[in-house]
Design an enzyme around this catalytic site. Structure first.
Site, short mmCIF file in Angstrom:
data_model
loop_
_atom_site.label_atom_id
_atom_site.label_comp_id
_atom_site.label_asym_id
_atom_site.label_seq_id
_atom_site.Cartn_x
_atom_site.Cartn_y
_atom_site.Cartn_z
CB SER A 173 -6.60 -1.81 18.04
OG SER A 173 -5.22 -1.79 18.26
CB SER A 218 -4.22 -9.01 17.49
OG SER A 218 -5.09 -7.93 17.21
CG ASP A 238 -3.83 -0.98 8.55
OD1 ASP A 238 -3.86 -1.81 7.63
OD2 ASP A 238 -2.89 -0.87 9.34
CG ASP A 252 -0.47 0.03 2.53
OD1 ASP A 252 0.74 -0.24 2.70
OD2 ASP A 252 -1.24 0.33 3.46
C1 GLA Z 1 0.42 -2.06 8.50
C2 GLA Z 1 0.22 -0.68 7.88
C3 GLA Z 1 -0.50 -0.79 6.52
C4 GLA Z 1 0.18 -1.80 5.62
C5 GLA Z 1 0.44 -3.11 6.36
C6 GLA Z 1 1.25 -4.07 5.54
O1 GLA Z 1 -0.80 -2.64 8.86
O2 GLA Z 1 -0.53 0.14 8.75
O3 GLA Z 1 -0.56 0.47 5.92
O4 GLA Z 1 1.37 -1.28 5.08
O5 GLA Z 1 1.10 -2.91 7.59
O6 GLA Z 1 0.57 -4.48 4.42
#
Ligand code: GLA
Length: 391
Positions: free
Chosen positions: A132, A128, A177, A39
């Site tokens: 969150s 986890s 996320d 991402d």
């Molecule tokens: C974390 C980051 C996301 C993404 C993932 C890996 O969750 O917050 O932006 O880069 O790692 O895919």
């Protein structure tokens, strides 16, 4: 933990007084099915919102004070801050996430007219890797938007969350996320192109299988600095590649193009990172195409390949999550299994045939404890909606 909104409101009244009409909101955590560490490399991701997440109760005040209380961090008590002094402060713990959102609102010209009392309660297992913090960011943005009547889209709330985490909390995360928490849709995963934020909902219809998340219960230290290192290594590889091919991001390359140009990336570690970013992006595109054709076997195989690439090339897995994935692969009826999220601990996600779920849990539970001394946790999850008001 089942969260009861009526009880949360009672707790709110007990902490902050009974007057007015506090409002309730929810923002979910996420699990990423495939498309990891793509991402921030202009690639695709395929996450879905969960039905677990973070709940918030808010009531505006008439002064400039914000009072926070979290049922997950009762040891901190009520944390009181001023809207006129929005700076990160370690002693304020979890409240640095909502504070960052308020700071970002102000920075973007959304002037917050008054303070608020805010009660938070989350049911995402701590540490986890099921987002969150992103859910808390999106929740805060939504509560501020609705309470003070700002005109901000859900996509912008996700972007505000990412900006805040990058610039206030020091974690250079991508958009996945926050986007999943803000934009999730029941029974669908989001096929998001992070190069332009175009997205499409893909129904995850698995009548014969379940999504099972396994929590390794380990979180290795320095996660955010290791994550930031990966970002830097990807950027170095991109710069090297840009000297030989006209691209904006690693996600612009096909596997064939990568193989043609890869020697431009001088540092072997950076070359491995770039390989993961390019191949994982293509895997995600193929996986979504397979899912759309109900070809769950291919979908599962690509999930397994994603784990191997994160283990060997991107090196964001760890001994415990490797053990979980390898154990999962050995159980009949497991269609695919891999580490999910930022890495260095956290969870795996597995697609498991209905009739094999019990065997899966029994096998991993026992063998993981024997091999690591840790007790894993298992969640058979449903895909839920993005952030929303509850009343
Ligand atoms: C974390 C980051 C996301 C993404 C993932 C890996 O969750 O917050 O932006 O880069 O790692 O895919």
């Amino acid at each position: 933990m089942a969260v009861n909104v009526t009880q949360l409101k009672e707790k709110f009244a007990e902490l902050f007084g009974p007057e007015g009409e506090p409002k309730a909101y929810f923002a979910p955590g996420r699990v990423n099915l495939i498309g990891e560490h793509t991402d921030y490399n202009g690639g695709h991701v395929f996450p879905c919102a969960l039905t677990i997440g973070t709940y918030g109760i808010i009531r505006p005040r008439t002064d400039r004070t914000v009072r926070f209380y979290s049922l997950n961090f009762t040891n901190l008590g009520i944390v009181e801050i001023s809207l006129d002094n929005l700076v990160p402060d370690e002693k304020d713990g979890w409240t640095n996430y909502p504070k960052g959102i308020m700071w970002t609102f102000e920075k973007r010209g959304y002037h917050i007219p008054a303070g608020a009392d805010i009660l938070i309660c989350g049911d995402i297992p701590a540490g986890s890797g099921l987002s969150s913090s992103a859910s808390l960011e999106v929740l805060t943005g939504l509560m501020l938007r609705d309470t003070f009547g700002f005109d901000i889209s859900m996509v912008d709330l996700a972007l505000i969350g990412q900006y805040s985490e990058n610039n206030f909390n020091g974690m250079n995360c991508g958009i996945m996320d926050q986007f999943a928490s803000a934009m999730g849709k029941k029974d669908c995963a989001i096929f998001l192109d992070t190069s332009n934020l175009n997205y499409e909902y893909a129904p995850v219809k698995l009548p014969d299988a379940k999504i099972v998340i396994t929590n390794s219960k380990v979180k290795h230290s320095l996660v955010s600095s290791a994550y930031n290192d990966r970002r830097r290594e990807s950027e170095t590889a991109l710069k090297d590649l840009q000297s030989v091919v006209d691209i904006k991001a690693l996600g612009d390359l096909t596997e064939e193009q990568f193989e043609q140009y890869k020697d431009a990336v001088k540092d072997p570690v950076c070359q491995k990172r770039a390989k993961h970013a390019v191949y994982e992006n293509q895997r995600t595109i193929h996986a979504v195409a397979a899912l759309k054709k109900n070809d769950i076997d291919t979908f599962g195989k690509l999930i397994n390949e994603s784990h191997i690439s994160l283990r060997d090339d991107y090196e964001t897995s760890c001994a415990e999550t490797d053990i979980l994935a390898e154990l999962a692969w050995s159980v009949p009826g497991v269609l695919g299994s891999r580490i999910t999220g930022g890495g260095f601990g956290g969870c795996t996600v597995s697609i498991v045939k209905n009739e094999s779920v019990d065997l899966f849990i029994r096998t991993l539970d026992k063998a993981y404890e024997e091999k690591t001394g840790n007790k894993a946790e298992f969640y058979v999850v449903d895909i839920g909606d993005g952030a929303h008001a509850l009343d």
